[in-house]
Scaffold this motif. Sequence first.
Motif, short mmCIF file in Angstrom:
data_model
loop_
_atom_site.label_atom_id
_atom_site.label_comp_id
_atom_site.label_asym_id
_atom_site.label_seq_id
_atom_site.Cartn_x
_atom_site.Cartn_y
_atom_site.Cartn_z
N LYS A 157 -0.32 1.96 6.21
CA LYS A 157 -1.29 2.83 6.88
C LYS A 157 -1.98 3.78 5.91
CE LYS A 157 1.19 2.83 11.30
NZ LYS A 157 1.92 3.66 12.29
N ARG A 158 -1.21 4.29 4.94
CA ARG A 158 -1.77 5.28 4.01
C ARG A 158 -2.64 4.63 2.94
NH1 ARG A 158 3.63 6.90 3.70
NH2 ARG A 158 3.62 6.19 1.53
N GLN A 159 -2.16 3.55 2.34
CA GLN A 159 -2.82 2.98 1.18
C GLN A 159 -3.36 1.57 1.39
OE1 GLN A 159 0.75 4.87 -1.58
NE2 GLN A 159 -0.49 3.24 -2.45
N GLU A 209 4.43 2.42 6.87
CA GLU A 209 3.77 3.70 6.63
C GLU A 209 2.90 3.64 5.38
OE1 GLU A 209 3.69 6.29 8.57
OE2 GLU A 209 4.93 5.23 10.03
N ARG A 210 3.37 3.00 4.35
CA ARG A 210 2.58 2.84 3.13
C ARG A 210 1.34 1.99 3.41
NH1 ARG A 210 4.48 3.01 -2.40
NH2 ARG A 210 3.05 1.93 -3.82
#
Length: 354
Positions: free
Chosen positions: A190-192, A187-188
Amino acid sequence: MLLALSGCMSYGAVTLDRDRLDFTQAMANSWKQQTLLNIVKMRYADTPIFVDVGQIVSSYQLVSSVAAGATVYPNLPASSSDSNSILNLGVQGQYTDRPTITYTPLTGSQFVRTLMTPIPPVRLFELVEAGWRVDMLFTAGVQTVNGLSNSRGGAQLRLEDPQFVQLVGALRRLQAAGALGSRFDAEREKRQGEGLVLFLHDRNVTPEIRADQDTLRRLLGLNPAKQVFSIIFGEAPAGRDDVIAVHTRSGFQILYELATFVQIPEEHEREMRAYPHLPTPPAGQETLPPLIRILSGDTKPADTFVLVNYGERWYWIENRDLASKGMFSFLLVMLTLAESGSNAPTPFVTIQAN
């Protein structure tokens, strides 16, 4: 009367256990010898050559035959010279072993992809999580961390930064205490775009562990209030205090650095046949221990872990040098971590059926 018995049986199945182990041992020894030879050659500024074993095919055939024949003259008198009976017996066998081995030289773009591509940081930290010593990983496979530089051998001789030595020591103590961890956060990512993270445990830590955590943050310029930090490849972005930028070495760089620790005669350095050894550190400056000990001599030693001959001189790693053996075996693992891109075309091998 004529009796002929012939047969052809499959012999490959009964050789599976033996041949599989034999080929495995032979490939392991060949791989070790090739790697050591290339390390020695790089100390002498010689060209390293790498050849992979592409495919091994063993073909067996066992043929046996038994023949018997007789000639009898029952109606001739016993005194006749033609009354002798004839008896023929024959046994014949043939065993054929035709192993086919294909070799694939690492050249061109494949060579570049396999040996010149830096090892991804995520692979290194996966090994940390698997229990490999973090100090061994960083000493062999990392060139810089947030600007702190490891040593350089070959034509760019320089000692490691004293802060790099402190960093490696702190990481090792934190790993041994179980106060250091890493993971990949999808998830990190995808975000950053920064999925790999390192985190420092803050529960049940002793004052010594907390001191090492503070040392880690201070050396790397990290935010003292944070416990989780992104791990990226290359250089740290300006103004970021939550990023650990790891510039890893490629397989070729690792070989290049290990070549610095090959023992050679002093006259070879004076005559500019080989690269010089690392400079002596200033008095009182702490340094990292040698990565490996590769000895040399004019006579062939008896008990070695790996042994090669180059330039009429023997080079080897002692069988009782556990640290060097571990580093050398670890090197073989690290070379497989380099990104190799698309696979080379599979060779076509024609096997005779009969």
